[in-house]
Scaffold this active site. Structure first.
Site, PDB file in Angstrom:
ATOM      1  N   ASP A 117      48.067   7.227 -56.883  1.00  0.00           N
ATOM      2  CA  ASP A 117      46.982   8.125 -57.265  1.00  0.00           C
ATOM      3  C   ASP A 117      47.466   9.543 -57.530  1.00  0.00           C
ATOM      4  O   ASP A 117      48.581   9.923 -57.159  1.00  0.00           O
ATOM      5  CB  ASP A 117      45.939   8.198 -56.142  1.00  0.00           C
TER       6      ASP A 117
ATOM      7  N   GLY B 120      47.884   3.109 -51.130  1.00  0.00           N
ATOM      8  CA  GLY B 120      48.646   2.923 -52.365  1.00  0.00           C
ATOM      9  C   GLY B 120      49.194   1.532 -52.561  1.00  0.00           C
ATOM     10  O   GLY B 120      49.415   1.086 -53.681  1.00  0.00           O
TER      11      GLY B 120
ATOM     12  N   ARG C 203      44.072   5.088 -59.284  1.00  0.00           N
ATOM     13  CA  ARG C 203      44.650   3.926 -58.596  1.00  0.00           C
ATOM     14  C   ARG C 203      44.342   2.637 -59.353  1.00  0.00           C
ATOM     15  O   ARG C 203      45.106   1.678 -59.311  1.00  0.00           O
ATOM     16  CB  ARG C 203      44.073   3.796 -57.181  1.00  0.00           C
TER      17      ARG C 203
ATOM     18  N   ASP D 208      59.732   8.088 -51.549  1.00  0.00           N
ATOM     19  CA  ASP D 208      60.214   9.314 -52.191  1.00  0.00           C
ATOM     20  C   ASP D 208      61.157  10.037 -51.213  1.00  0.00           C
ATOM     21  O   ASP D 208      62.356   9.786 -51.196  1.00  0.00           O
ATOM     22  CB  ASP D 208      58.993  10.168 -52.552  1.00  0.00           C
TER      23      ASP D 208
END
Lengths: 186, 129
Positions: free
Chosen positions: A166, A51, A172, A110
Protein backbone atom coordinates in the site's frame (compact mmCIF):
# COMPACT_ATOMS: atom_id res chain seq x y z
CA UNK A 1 -13.38 7.46 -16.15
CA UNK A 2 -11.91 6.09 -19.36
CA UNK A 3 -13.66 6.01 -22.73
CA UNK A 4 -15.50 2.80 -21.78
CA UNK A 5 -16.84 4.31 -18.58
CA UNK A 6 -14.57 2.28 -16.25
CA UNK A 7 -13.01 4.05 -13.29
CA UNK A 8 -9.28 4.72 -13.75
CA UNK A 9 -6.50 4.35 -11.23
CA UNK A 10 -5.04 7.71 -10.15
CA UNK A 11 -2.11 9.19 -12.02
CA UNK A 12 0.38 8.35 -9.29
CA UNK A 13 0.07 4.70 -10.23
CA UNK A 14 3.07 4.11 -12.47
CA UNK A 15 4.03 1.36 -14.88
CA UNK A 16 3.61 -2.31 -14.09
CA UNK A 17 6.62 -3.78 -12.34
CA UNK A 18 5.40 -7.37 -12.08
CA UNK A 19 2.33 -8.66 -13.87
CA UNK A 20 -0.21 -11.02 -12.35
CA UNK A 21 1.20 -13.81 -14.52
CA UNK A 22 4.77 -13.20 -13.38
CA UNK A 23 3.71 -13.14 -9.74
CA UNK A 24 1.57 -16.27 -10.01
CA UNK A 25 4.29 -18.23 -11.79
CA UNK A 26 6.85 -17.43 -9.09
CA UNK A 27 4.40 -18.05 -6.25
CA UNK A 28 3.64 -21.47 -7.74
CA UNK A 29 7.37 -22.25 -7.78
CA UNK A 30 7.72 -21.16 -4.15
CA UNK A 31 4.73 -23.26 -3.14
CA UNK A 32 6.19 -26.33 -4.84
CA UNK A 33 9.53 -25.76 -3.13
CA UNK A 34 7.94 -25.36 0.30
CA UNK A 35 5.85 -28.51 -0.29
CA UNK A 36 8.98 -30.53 -1.09
CA UNK A 37 11.01 -29.14 1.81
CA UNK A 38 8.35 -29.71 4.46
CA UNK A 39 6.81 -32.95 3.20
CA UNK A 40 5.68 -35.10 6.13
CA UNK A 41 6.30 -32.37 8.71
CA UNK A 42 4.01 -30.41 11.00
CA UNK A 43 4.20 -26.95 9.42
CA UNK A 44 2.65 -23.72 10.63
CA UNK A 45 2.64 -20.93 8.04
CA UNK A 46 2.48 -17.50 9.65
CA UNK A 47 1.87 -14.19 7.89
CA UNK A 48 2.06 -10.64 9.19
CA UNK A 49 -0.92 -8.48 8.37
CA UNK A 50 -1.89 -6.71 6.21
CA UNK A 51 0.49 -6.55 3.27
CA UNK A 52 0.98 -10.30 3.07
CA UNK A 53 -2.72 -10.95 2.52
CA UNK A 54 -2.71 -11.75 -1.21
CA UNK A 55 0.70 -13.42 -1.29
CA UNK A 56 -0.26 -15.62 1.65
CA UNK A 57 -3.53 -16.65 0.02
CA UNK A 58 -1.85 -17.56 -3.26
CA UNK A 59 1.16 -19.24 -1.63
CA UNK A 60 -1.04 -21.39 0.61
CA UNK A 61 -3.03 -22.58 -2.39
CA UNK A 62 0.22 -23.45 -4.16
CA UNK A 63 1.41 -25.56 -1.22
CA UNK A 64 0.34 -29.17 -1.67
CA UNK A 65 0.90 -30.51 1.85
CA UNK A 66 -1.37 -29.98 4.88
CA UNK A 67 -0.37 -26.90 6.87
CA UNK A 68 -1.76 -24.83 9.73
CA UNK A 69 -2.21 -21.12 9.09
CA UNK A 70 -1.98 -18.20 11.45
CA UNK A 71 -1.48 -14.45 11.36
CA UNK A 72 0.30 -11.82 13.40
CA UNK A 73 -0.15 -8.08 13.36
CA UNK A 74 2.27 -5.51 14.74
CA UNK A 75 2.19 -1.80 15.33
CA UNK A 76 3.89 0.23 12.61
CA UNK A 77 6.18 3.19 12.92
CA UNK A 78 4.55 6.41 11.82
CA UNK A 79 3.66 9.99 12.52
CA UNK A 80 0.85 9.26 14.98
CA UNK A 81 1.90 9.96 18.52
CA UNK A 82 0.70 6.60 19.74
CA UNK A 83 3.15 4.78 17.48
CA UNK A 84 6.13 6.59 18.94
CA UNK A 85 6.69 3.96 21.62
CA UNK A 86 8.13 0.60 20.68
CA UNK A 87 6.93 -2.01 18.25
CA UNK A 88 4.42 -4.44 19.74
CA UNK A 89 2.12 -7.22 18.64
CA UNK A 90 -1.39 -5.96 17.99
CA UNK A 91 -2.56 -9.49 17.16
CA UNK A 92 -0.85 -12.52 18.63
CA UNK A 93 -0.87 -16.07 17.29
CA UNK A 94 -3.80 -18.35 17.94
CA UNK A 95 -1.83 -21.51 17.10
CA UNK A 96 0.86 -22.76 19.49
CA UNK A 97 4.19 -23.14 17.66
CA UNK A 98 6.29 -24.73 20.41
CA UNK A 99 8.05 -27.76 18.89
CA UNK A 100 6.58 -27.21 15.43
CA UNK A 101 8.11 -26.15 12.14
CA UNK A 102 7.31 -22.53 11.32
CA UNK A 103 7.46 -20.70 8.02
CA UNK A 104 7.13 -16.95 8.42
CA UNK A 105 5.76 -15.29 5.28
CA UNK A 106 6.13 -11.62 4.44
CA UNK A 107 5.30 -9.48 1.43
CA UNK A 108 8.45 -7.34 1.34
CA UNK A 109 11.66 -6.97 3.32
CA UNK A 110 13.38 -3.61 3.20
CA UNK A 111 15.45 -2.55 6.23
CA UNK A 112 14.91 -5.90 7.93
CA UNK A 113 13.73 -4.17 11.11
CA UNK A 114 10.20 -5.60 11.08
CA UNK A 115 11.30 -9.07 10.06
CA UNK A 116 14.02 -9.10 12.70
CA UNK A 117 11.48 -8.23 15.40
CA UNK A 118 9.00 -10.87 14.27
CA UNK A 119 11.59 -13.62 13.85
CA UNK A 120 12.93 -12.85 17.33
CA UNK A 121 9.39 -12.94 18.74
CA UNK A 122 8.61 -16.25 17.05
CA UNK A 123 11.93 -17.79 18.08
CA UNK A 124 11.11 -17.07 21.73
CA UNK A 125 8.11 -19.39 21.41
CA UNK A 126 10.32 -22.43 20.80
CA UNK A 127 9.59 -23.69 17.29
CA UNK A 128 11.50 -26.73 16.03
CA UNK A 129 12.61 -24.71 13.06
CA UNK A 130 11.96 -21.21 11.80
CA UNK A 131 12.40 -20.05 8.23
CA UNK A 132 11.34 -16.94 6.35
CA UNK A 133 9.68 -16.65 2.95
CA UNK A 134 9.42 -13.25 1.30
CA UNK A 135 7.87 -12.26 -1.99
CA UNK A 136 9.98 -9.13 -2.53
CA UNK A 137 13.51 -8.62 -1.23
CA UNK A 138 14.77 -5.03 -1.41
CA UNK A 139 18.29 -4.95 0.01
CA UNK A 140 19.31 -1.37 -0.74
CA UNK A 141 18.41 -0.09 2.75
CA UNK A 142 19.02 -3.33 4.66
CA UNK A 143 20.13 -2.61 8.22
CA UNK A 144 19.57 -5.99 9.84
CA UNK A 145 20.65 -9.16 8.08
CA UNK A 146 17.88 -11.72 7.92
CA UNK A 147 18.27 -15.29 6.64
CA UNK A 148 15.69 -15.83 3.92
CA UNK A 149 14.99 -19.43 2.94
CA UNK A 150 12.62 -18.47 0.11
CA UNK A 151 12.70 -15.29 -1.97
CA UNK A 152 10.24 -14.48 -4.74
CA UNK A 153 11.94 -11.56 -6.41
CA UNK A 154 14.99 -9.40 -5.75
CA UNK A 155 13.87 -5.84 -6.42
CA UNK A 156 15.59 -2.48 -6.88
CA UNK A 157 14.81 0.62 -4.87
CA UNK A 158 11.32 1.21 -6.19
CA UNK A 159 8.29 2.02 -4.09
CA UNK A 160 5.81 -0.62 -5.15
CA UNK A 161 2.08 -0.86 -4.53
CA UNK A 162 -0.49 -3.50 -5.33
CA UNK A 163 -0.83 -7.20 -4.52
CA UNK A 164 -1.17 -6.25 -0.86
CA UNK A 165 1.37 -3.43 -0.77
CA UNK A 166 0.00 0.00 0.00
CA UNK A 167 0.69 3.68 0.04
CA UNK A 168 -1.12 5.12 3.04
CA UNK A 169 -3.48 2.12 2.99
CA UNK A 170 -4.44 2.54 -0.65
CA UNK A 171 -3.82 0.38 -3.72
CA UNK A 172 -3.53 -2.96 -1.90
CA UNK A 173 -6.25 -4.32 -4.18
CA UNK A 174 -4.35 -3.84 -7.42
CA UNK A 175 -3.89 -7.38 -8.76
CA UNK A 176 -0.33 -6.73 -9.96
CA UNK A 177 2.66 -4.76 -8.66
CA UNK A 178 3.24 -1.24 -9.96
CA UNK A 179 5.68 1.54 -9.27
CA UNK A 180 4.21 4.26 -7.12
CA UNK A 181 5.26 7.65 -8.46
CA UNK A 182 3.91 10.35 -6.22
CA UNK A 183 4.61 13.34 -8.43
CA UNK A 184 3.73 11.66 -11.67
CA UNK A 185 1.60 13.93 -13.82
CA UNK A 186 -1.57 12.45 -15.10
CA UNK B 1 19.89 -0.45 24.48
CA UNK B 2 19.37 3.25 24.14
CA UNK B 3 16.11 4.27 25.79
CA UNK B 4 13.54 6.45 24.10
CA UNK B 5 14.47 9.41 26.28
CA UNK B 6 17.77 9.48 24.45
CA UNK B 7 16.04 10.41 21.24
CA UNK B 8 14.15 13.17 22.95
CA UNK B 9 17.31 14.96 23.97
CA UNK B 10 17.18 17.94 21.66
CA UNK B 11 20.50 19.16 20.45
CA UNK B 12 22.18 15.75 20.52
CA UNK B 13 21.77 15.21 16.82
CA UNK B 14 23.28 17.26 14.03
CA UNK B 15 20.12 17.07 11.89
CA UNK B 16 16.43 16.20 12.39
CA UNK B 17 16.86 13.23 10.03
CA UNK B 18 19.29 11.67 12.50
CA UNK B 19 16.84 12.14 15.37
CA UNK B 20 14.09 10.50 13.29
CA UNK B 21 16.39 7.62 12.41
CA UNK B 22 17.17 7.13 16.11
CA UNK B 23 13.43 7.04 16.83
CA UNK B 24 12.98 4.33 14.20
CA UNK B 25 15.75 2.24 15.76
CA UNK B 26 14.21 2.75 19.21
CA UNK B 27 10.81 1.74 17.90
CA UNK B 28 12.19 -1.55 16.59
CA UNK B 29 14.29 -2.05 19.74
CA UNK B 30 17.61 -1.94 17.96
CA UNK B 31 20.47 -0.81 20.18
CA UNK B 32 22.45 2.15 18.83
CA UNK B 33 25.15 4.62 19.74
CA UNK B 34 25.51 8.07 18.25
CA UNK B 35 28.92 8.97 16.81
CA UNK B 36 30.79 6.72 19.25
CA UNK B 37 34.05 6.59 17.29
CA UNK B 38 36.13 8.84 15.11
CA UNK B 39 38.35 7.25 12.50
CA UNK B 40 41.51 9.08 11.48
CA UNK B 41 41.87 9.19 7.71
CA UNK B 42 44.93 11.38 7.03
CA UNK B 43 47.95 12.41 9.07
CA UNK B 44 50.81 14.90 8.68
CA UNK B 45 54.45 13.90 8.95
CA UNK B 46 54.30 14.31 12.74
CA UNK B 47 51.38 11.95 13.10
CA UNK B 48 48.82 14.67 13.70
CA UNK B 49 45.40 13.85 12.33
CA UNK B 50 44.51 16.06 9.39
CA UNK B 51 41.27 14.43 8.41
CA UNK B 52 38.85 12.17 10.28
CA UNK B 53 35.43 10.67 9.91
CA UNK B 54 32.78 9.95 12.55
CA UNK B 55 29.94 7.75 11.27
CA UNK B 56 26.60 8.87 12.67
CA UNK B 57 25.44 5.62 14.26
CA UNK B 58 26.85 2.35 15.50
CA UNK B 59 24.57 -0.67 15.89
CA UNK B 60 26.44 -2.89 18.36
CA UNK B 61 24.31 -6.02 17.89
CA UNK B 62 24.92 -5.86 14.15
CA UNK B 63 28.49 -4.55 14.54
CA UNK B 64 27.66 -2.04 11.85
CA UNK B 65 28.15 1.69 11.43
CA UNK B 66 25.52 3.75 9.63
CA UNK B 67 26.22 7.06 7.95
CA UNK B 68 23.02 8.93 7.26
CA UNK B 69 23.00 11.90 4.95
CA UNK B 70 20.30 13.95 3.31
CA UNK B 71 22.78 16.05 1.37
CA UNK B 72 22.10 16.67 -2.29
CA UNK B 73 24.01 14.14 -4.44
CA UNK B 74 26.15 16.94 -5.94
CA UNK B 75 27.54 17.67 -2.46
CA UNK B 76 28.40 14.04 -1.76
CA UNK B 77 31.78 13.85 -3.52
CA UNK B 78 33.79 14.57 -0.38
CA UNK B 79 31.74 12.16 1.75
CA UNK B 80 32.14 9.38 -0.81
CA UNK B 81 35.89 9.96 -0.84
CA UNK B 82 36.01 9.77 2.96
CA UNK B 83 33.98 6.56 2.95
CA UNK B 84 36.31 5.00 0.37
CA UNK B 85 39.30 6.02 2.47
CA UNK B 86 37.69 4.62 5.62
CA UNK B 87 37.07 1.27 3.93
CA UNK B 88 40.63 1.22 2.62
CA UNK B 89 42.25 2.00 5.99
CA UNK B 90 39.82 -0.01 8.14
CA UNK B 91 38.74 -2.95 5.96
CA UNK B 92 37.15 -4.79 8.89
CA UNK B 93 34.71 -1.95 9.58
CA UNK B 94 31.19 -2.64 8.37
CA UNK B 95 29.58 0.65 7.32
CA UNK B 96 26.30 1.36 5.56
CA UNK B 97 25.57 4.64 3.81
CA UNK B 98 21.96 5.77 3.76
CA UNK B 99 21.81 8.64 1.30
CA UNK B 100 19.14 11.25 0.62
CA UNK B 101 17.15 8.95 -1.67
CA UNK B 102 17.35 6.10 0.83
CA UNK B 103 16.12 8.30 3.65
CA UNK B 104 13.34 9.77 1.53
CA UNK B 105 12.30 6.21 0.71
CA UNK B 106 12.18 5.38 4.41
CA UNK B 107 10.08 8.45 5.13
CA UNK B 108 7.71 7.54 2.30
CA UNK B 109 7.36 4.06 3.76
CA UNK B 110 6.52 5.42 7.21
CA UNK B 111 4.17 8.11 5.90
CA UNK B 112 6.50 10.91 7.00
CA UNK B 113 7.35 12.02 3.48
CA UNK B 114 5.53 15.32 3.82
CA UNK B 115 7.67 16.47 6.76
CA UNK B 116 9.98 18.87 4.92
CA UNK B 117 12.12 19.36 8.01
CA UNK B 118 13.38 15.79 7.88
CA UNK B 119 14.90 15.95 4.43
CA UNK B 120 14.51 19.55 3.33
CA UNK B 121 14.48 20.98 -0.15
CA UNK B 122 18.27 21.22 -0.26
CA UNK B 123 19.19 18.60 2.31
CA UNK B 124 21.45 18.90 5.28
CA UNK B 125 24.59 21.00 5.08
CA UNK B 126 27.94 19.24 5.26
CA UNK B 127 29.28 18.78 8.77
CA UNK B 128 31.93 21.28 9.83
CA UNK B 129 35.47 19.89 9.68
Amino acid sequence: MDSRGSPRWPADIGPTFLSEEQIQQRVAELGAQVSRDYAGQDLVVIGVLKGVLFFMADLLRAITIPVCVDFLAISRYGAAEQTRGVVRLTKDLNEPIDGRHVLFVEDIIDTGLTTHFIMRTLRQQGPSSLNACVLLNRTRRRLIDVDLAYVGFEIPDYYLVGYGLDFKERYRNLPHLVKYERNRSG
Amino acid sequence: MADDAQTRRRGVFAHPSEEEFARILDFYQIAWEYEPRTFALRWDEHGNVLEAFSPDFYLPEQDMYVELTTMEPRLMTKKHRKLRQLQKLYPDINIKLLNRADFKGLMLKYGLDEDEGLVGPRGQPPKPE
